[in-house]
Design a protein around this motif. Structure first.
Motif, PDB file in Angstrom:
ATOM      1  N   MET A 156       0.819  -1.198   0.000  1.00 35.42           N
ATOM      2  CA  MET A 156       0.000   0.000   0.000  1.00 35.42           C
ATOM      3  C   MET A 156       0.858   1.254   0.000  1.00 35.42           C
ATOM      4  SD  MET A 156      -3.079  -1.160  -0.064  1.00 35.42           S
ATOM      5  CE  MET A 156      -4.202   0.109   0.527  1.00 35.42           C
ATOM      6  N   TYR A 157       2.172   1.084  -0.016  1.00 31.84           N
ATOM      7  CA  TYR A 157       3.103   2.208  -0.068  1.00 31.84           C
ATOM      8  C   TYR A 157       3.124   2.752  -1.499  1.00 31.84           C
ATOM      9  CZ  TYR A 157       7.169   4.770   1.757  1.00 31.84           C
ATOM     10  OH  TYR A 157       8.022   5.744   2.206  1.00 31.84           O
ATOM     11  N   PRO A 158       3.261   4.068  -1.687  1.00 37.27           N
ATOM     12  CA  PRO A 158       3.270   4.630  -3.045  1.00 37.27           C
ATOM     13  C   PRO A 158       4.332   3.973  -3.931  1.00 37.27           C
ATOM     14  CG  PRO A 158       3.048   6.381  -1.427  1.00 37.27           C
ATOM     15  CD  PRO A 158       3.317   5.123  -0.651  1.00 37.27           C
ATOM     16  N   HIS A 159       3.943   3.636  -5.152  1.00 32.24           N
ATOM     17  CA  HIS A 159       4.800   2.851  -6.041  1.00 32.24           C
ATOM     18  C   HIS A 159       6.137   3.537  -6.314  1.00 32.24           C
ATOM     19  CE1 HIS A 159       5.443  -0.363  -8.961  1.00 32.24           C
ATOM     20  NE2 HIS A 159       5.895   0.543  -9.796  1.00 32.24           N
ATOM     21  N   GLU A 160       6.099   4.858  -6.528  1.00 32.62           N
ATOM     22  CA  GLU A 160       7.339   5.554  -6.871  1.00 32.62           C
ATOM     23  C   GLU A 160       8.309   5.607  -5.698  1.00 32.62           C
ATOM     24  OE1 GLU A 160       4.600   8.703  -5.207  1.00 32.62           O
ATOM     25  OE2 GLU A 160       4.421   6.957  -6.544  1.00 32.62           O
ATOM     26  N   ARG A 161       7.816   5.458  -4.476  1.00 31.78           N
ATOM     27  CA  ARG A 161       8.692   5.411  -3.306  1.00 31.78           C
ATOM     28  C   ARG A 161       9.110   3.974  -2.992  1.00 31.78           C
ATOM     29  NH1 ARG A 161       5.314   9.231   0.954  1.00 31.78           N
ATOM     30  NH2 ARG A 161       4.902  10.976  -0.476  1.00 31.78           N
ATOM     31  N   LEU A 162       8.241   3.051  -3.346  1.00 32.58           N
ATOM     32  CA  LEU A 162       8.503   1.642  -3.052  1.00 32.58           C
ATOM     33  C   LEU A 162       9.656   1.087  -3.890  1.00 32.58           C
ATOM     34  CD1 LEU A 162       7.671  -1.117  -1.771  1.00 32.58           C
ATOM     35  CD2 LEU A 162       6.067  -1.367  -3.696  1.00 32.58           C
ATOM     36  N   LEU A 163       9.640   1.337  -5.189  1.00 35.21           N
ATOM     37  CA  LEU A 163      10.628   0.726  -6.073  1.00 35.21           C
ATOM     38  C   LEU A 163      12.070   1.005  -5.659  1.00 35.21           C
ATOM     39  CD1 LEU A 163       9.187   0.986  -9.704  1.00 35.21           C
ATOM     40  CD2 LEU A 163       9.505  -1.056  -8.297  1.00 35.21           C
ATOM     41  N   PRO A 164      12.431   2.254  -5.362  1.00 30.81           N
ATOM     42  CA  PRO A 164      13.825   2.486  -4.951  1.00 30.81           C
ATOM     43  C   PRO A 164      14.216   1.705  -3.699  1.00 30.81           C
ATOM     44  CG  PRO A 164      12.741   4.561  -5.472  1.00 30.81           C
ATOM     45  CD  PRO A 164      11.673   3.515  -5.450  1.00 30.81           C
ATOM     46  N   LEU A 165      13.301   1.576  -2.748  1.00 28.15           N
ATOM     47  CA  LEU A 165      13.601   0.844  -1.523  1.00 28.15           C
ATOM     48  C   LEU A 165      13.857  -0.627  -1.811  1.00 28.15           C
ATOM     49  CD1 LEU A 165      10.955   2.366   0.936  1.00 28.15           C
ATOM     50  CD2 LEU A 165      13.406   2.841   0.868  1.00 28.15           C
ATOM     51  N   VAL A 166      13.041  -1.206  -2.686  1.00 24.54           N
ATOM     52  CA  VAL A 166      13.192  -2.629  -3.019  1.00 24.54           C
ATOM     53  C   VAL A 166      14.513  -2.862  -3.753  1.00 24.54           C
ATOM     54  CG1 VAL A 166      12.186  -4.592  -4.249  1.00 24.54           C
ATOM     55  CG2 VAL A 166      10.694  -2.948  -3.081  1.00 24.54           C
ATOM     56  N   HIS A 167      14.838  -1.980  -4.694  1.00 25.04           N
ATOM     57  CA  HIS A 167      16.092  -2.126  -5.433  1.00 25.04           C
ATOM     58  C   HIS A 167      17.298  -1.910  -4.535  1.00 25.04           C
ATOM     59  CE1 HIS A 167      14.795  -2.805  -9.592  1.00 25.04           C
ATOM     60  NE2 HIS A 167      13.742  -2.048  -9.298  1.00 25.04           N
ATOM     61  N   GLU A 168      17.214  -0.914  -3.649  1.00 31.59           N
ATOM     62  CA  GLU A 168      18.320  -0.662  -2.723  1.00 31.59           C
ATOM     63  C   GLU A 168      18.563  -1.849  -1.801  1.00 31.59           C
ATOM     64  OE1 GLU A 168      17.279   2.899  -0.675  1.00 31.59           O
ATOM     65  OE2 GLU A 168      17.363   4.138  -2.498  1.00 31.59           O
ATOM     66  N   ALA A 169      17.498  -2.575  -1.473  1.00 30.75           N
ATOM     67  CA  ALA A 169      17.623  -3.740  -0.601  1.00 30.75           C
ATOM     68  C   ALA A 169      18.216  -4.945  -1.332  1.00 30.75           C
ATOM     69  CB  ALA A 169      16.253  -4.111  -0.021  1.00 30.75           C
ATOM     70  N   GLY A 170      18.328  -4.865  -2.650  1.00 21.75           N
ATOM     71  CA  GLY A 170      18.933  -5.943  -3.420  1.00 21.75           C
ATOM     72  C   GLY A 170      18.074  -7.171  -3.593  1.00 21.75           C
ATOM     73  N   ILE A 171      16.738  -7.001  -3.529  1.00 22.64           N
ATOM     74  CA  ILE A 171      15.848  -8.162  -3.608  1.00 22.64           C
ATOM     75  C   ILE A 171      14.874  -8.092  -4.785  1.00 22.64           C
ATOM     76  CG2 ILE A 171      15.966  -8.677  -1.143  1.00 22.64           C
ATOM     77  CD1 ILE A 171      13.278  -7.233  -0.807  1.00 22.64           C
ATOM     78  N   ALA A 172      14.950  -7.033  -5.592  1.00 25.16           N
ATOM     79  CA  ALA A 172      13.965  -6.846  -6.662  1.00 25.16           C
ATOM     80  C   ALA A 172      13.951  -8.013  -7.644  1.00 25.16           C
ATOM     81  CB  ALA A 172      14.237  -5.533  -7.395  1.00 25.16           C
ATOM     82  N   HIS A 173      15.097  -8.646  -7.843  1.00 26.75           N
ATOM     83  CA  HIS A 173      15.190  -9.729  -8.836  1.00 26.75           C
ATOM     84  C   HIS A 173      14.354 -10.945  -8.461  1.00 26.75           C
ATOM     85  CE1 HIS A 173      18.188 -10.695  -5.772  1.00 26.75           C
ATOM     86  NE2 HIS A 173      18.142 -11.955  -6.174  1.00 26.75           N
ATOM     87  N   HIS A 174      13.933 -11.032  -7.203  1.00 20.88           N
ATOM     88  CA  HIS A 174      13.146 -12.190  -6.786  1.00 20.88           C
ATOM     89  C   HIS A 174      11.687 -12.116  -7.263  1.00 20.88           C
ATOM     90  CE1 HIS A 174      16.119 -14.149  -4.358  1.00 20.88           C
ATOM     91  NE2 HIS A 174      16.275 -13.114  -3.549  1.00 20.88           N
ATOM     92  N   PHE A 175      11.217 -10.931  -7.622  1.00 23.94           N
ATOM     93  CA  PHE A 175       9.789 -10.732  -7.821  1.00 23.94           C
ATOM     94  C   PHE A 175       9.410 -10.674  -9.298  1.00 23.94           C
ATOM     95  CE2 PHE A 175      10.838  -8.353  -3.819  1.00 23.94           C
ATOM     96  CZ  PHE A 175      10.318  -9.312  -2.949  1.00 23.94           C
ATOM     97  N   THR A 176       8.358 -11.411  -9.645  1.00 21.91           N
ATOM     98  CA  THR A 176       7.839 -11.336 -11.006  1.00 21.91           C
ATOM     99  C   THR A 176       7.038 -10.060 -11.221  1.00 21.91           C
ATOM    100  OG1 THR A 176       5.878 -12.604 -10.346  1.00 21.91           O
ATOM    101  CG2 THR A 176       7.736 -13.841 -11.247  1.00 21.91           C
ATOM    102  N   ARG A 177       6.584  -9.457 -10.134  1.00 23.50           N
ATOM    103  CA  ARG A 177       5.854  -8.196 -10.227  1.00 23.50           C
ATOM    104  C   ARG A 177       5.966  -7.467  -8.896  1.00 23.50           C
ATOM    105  NH1 ARG A 177       2.302  -5.996 -13.797  1.00 23.50           N
ATOM    106  NH2 ARG A 177       1.069  -4.278 -12.958  1.00 23.50           N
ATOM    107  N   ILE A 178       6.086  -6.146  -8.952  1.00 20.35           N
ATOM    108  CA  ILE A 178       6.106  -5.291  -7.763  1.00 20.35           C
ATOM    109  C   ILE A 178       5.046  -4.221  -7.952  1.00 20.35           C
ATOM    110  CG2 ILE A 178       7.441  -3.682  -6.365  1.00 20.35           C
ATOM    111  CD1 ILE A 178       9.981  -5.088  -7.411  1.00 20.35           C
ATOM    112  N   ASP A 179       4.091  -4.153  -7.047  1.00 19.98           N
ATOM    113  CA  ASP A 179       3.023  -3.150  -7.138  1.00 19.98           C
ATOM    114  C   ASP A 179       2.888  -2.387  -5.832  1.00 19.98           C
ATOM    115  OD1 ASP A 179       2.078  -3.473  -9.766  1.00 19.98           O
ATOM    116  OD2 ASP A 179       0.842  -5.197  -9.189  1.00 19.98           O
TER     117      ASP A 179
END
Length: 244
Positions: A114-137
């Motif tokens: 429920m966090y705003p998408h434009e704020r969420l994406l940088p946090l996920v990428h910075e955490a180094g885990i984005a590659h695990h997800f088929t979709r991030i919303d």
């Protein structure tokens, strides 16, 4: 891992689940109430009254219906305080391990917040885990006060049968969304830093685990985790205040 075939996909919640910010959310709310001159609140008050939507949660904390101006002031003060507290937040202790373990099964996983998408994406990428997800919303600027319609759209994009999907979250709203969308649900409860008092889940008939790793362990070794079916429409969904 010898994973049960019941579940093909896990939808992970972000705030308070993968991202260990539940204490930051509580502290930011306490700070916001102080900044706005409201009566002081405690962590126990937060957990006792927590619910969605947040405007109703604030009303419950104060014990009256706040004005639009008061709600706006609290919202602004909360986001300012949360930005300060978030600087010390990391992933939940075993989140990276849980994501790696599920990825190792060859099955898929996604992130829904429920966090705003434009704020969420940088946090996920910075955490180094984005590659695990088929979709991030995250949310897209359109006001969404409940997770169910957000989850429904997420599932539509994924194109997966609901009965083979598990959502792992930390709130009553996650349970409600699971019920309305026909997916399985497991609640991660962070103990003394959890957003909800544990009693809020008493009537929801969903498994509660103390760690994210345990979700994977029990999916692997214990079919009882998913013996609880997707919640029926008759299941109570209001987060009752313990003791009332």
């Amino acid at each position: 891992m010898n994973v049960t075939p019941t579940i093909d996909h896990i939808v992970w919640d972000w705030n308070g689940t993968i991202f260990g910010d539940s204490r930051a959310l509580i502290d930011a709310t306490i700070d916001a109430f102080a900044a706005c001159g409201m009566a002081p609140i405690t962590r126990a008050d937060y957990q006792r009254h927590h619910m969605q939507p947040i405007t109703e949660f604030y009303n419950r904390l104060v014990g009256r219906r706040l004005t639009d101006r008061e709600q706006a002031d609290l919202d602004r003060s909360f986001h300012e305080a949360y930005a300060r507290h978030r600087a010390r937040v990391t992933l939940t202790g075993d989140a990276a391990e849980a994501l790696e373990l599920w990825a190792g099964t060859g099955k898929t996983q996604s992130l829904l917040s429920m966090y705003p998408h434009e704020r969420l994406l940088p946090l996920v990428h910075e955490a180094g885990i984005a590659h695990h997800f088929t979709r991030i919303d995250g949310t897209d600027g359109i006001e969404i006060v409940r997770k169910a319609p957000h989850l429904r759209r997420h599932l539509e994009h994924l194109g997966l049968p609901a009965e083979r999907v598990l959502i792992v979250g930390d709130s009553v709203d996650d349970c409600v969304a699971a019920r309305e969308c026909g997916v399985h649900c497991v609640v991660y409860h962070a103990g003394e830093d959890a957003l909800h008092a544990r009693e809020h889940f008493a009537e929801l008939d969903v498994p509660i685990v103390p760690s994210l790793r345990e979700v994977l362990d029990r999916l692997s070794h214990d079919g009882d985790l998913l013996a609880v079916r997707a919640l029926s429409p008759e299941t109570p969904v209001v987060a009752a205040v313990p003791g009332e």
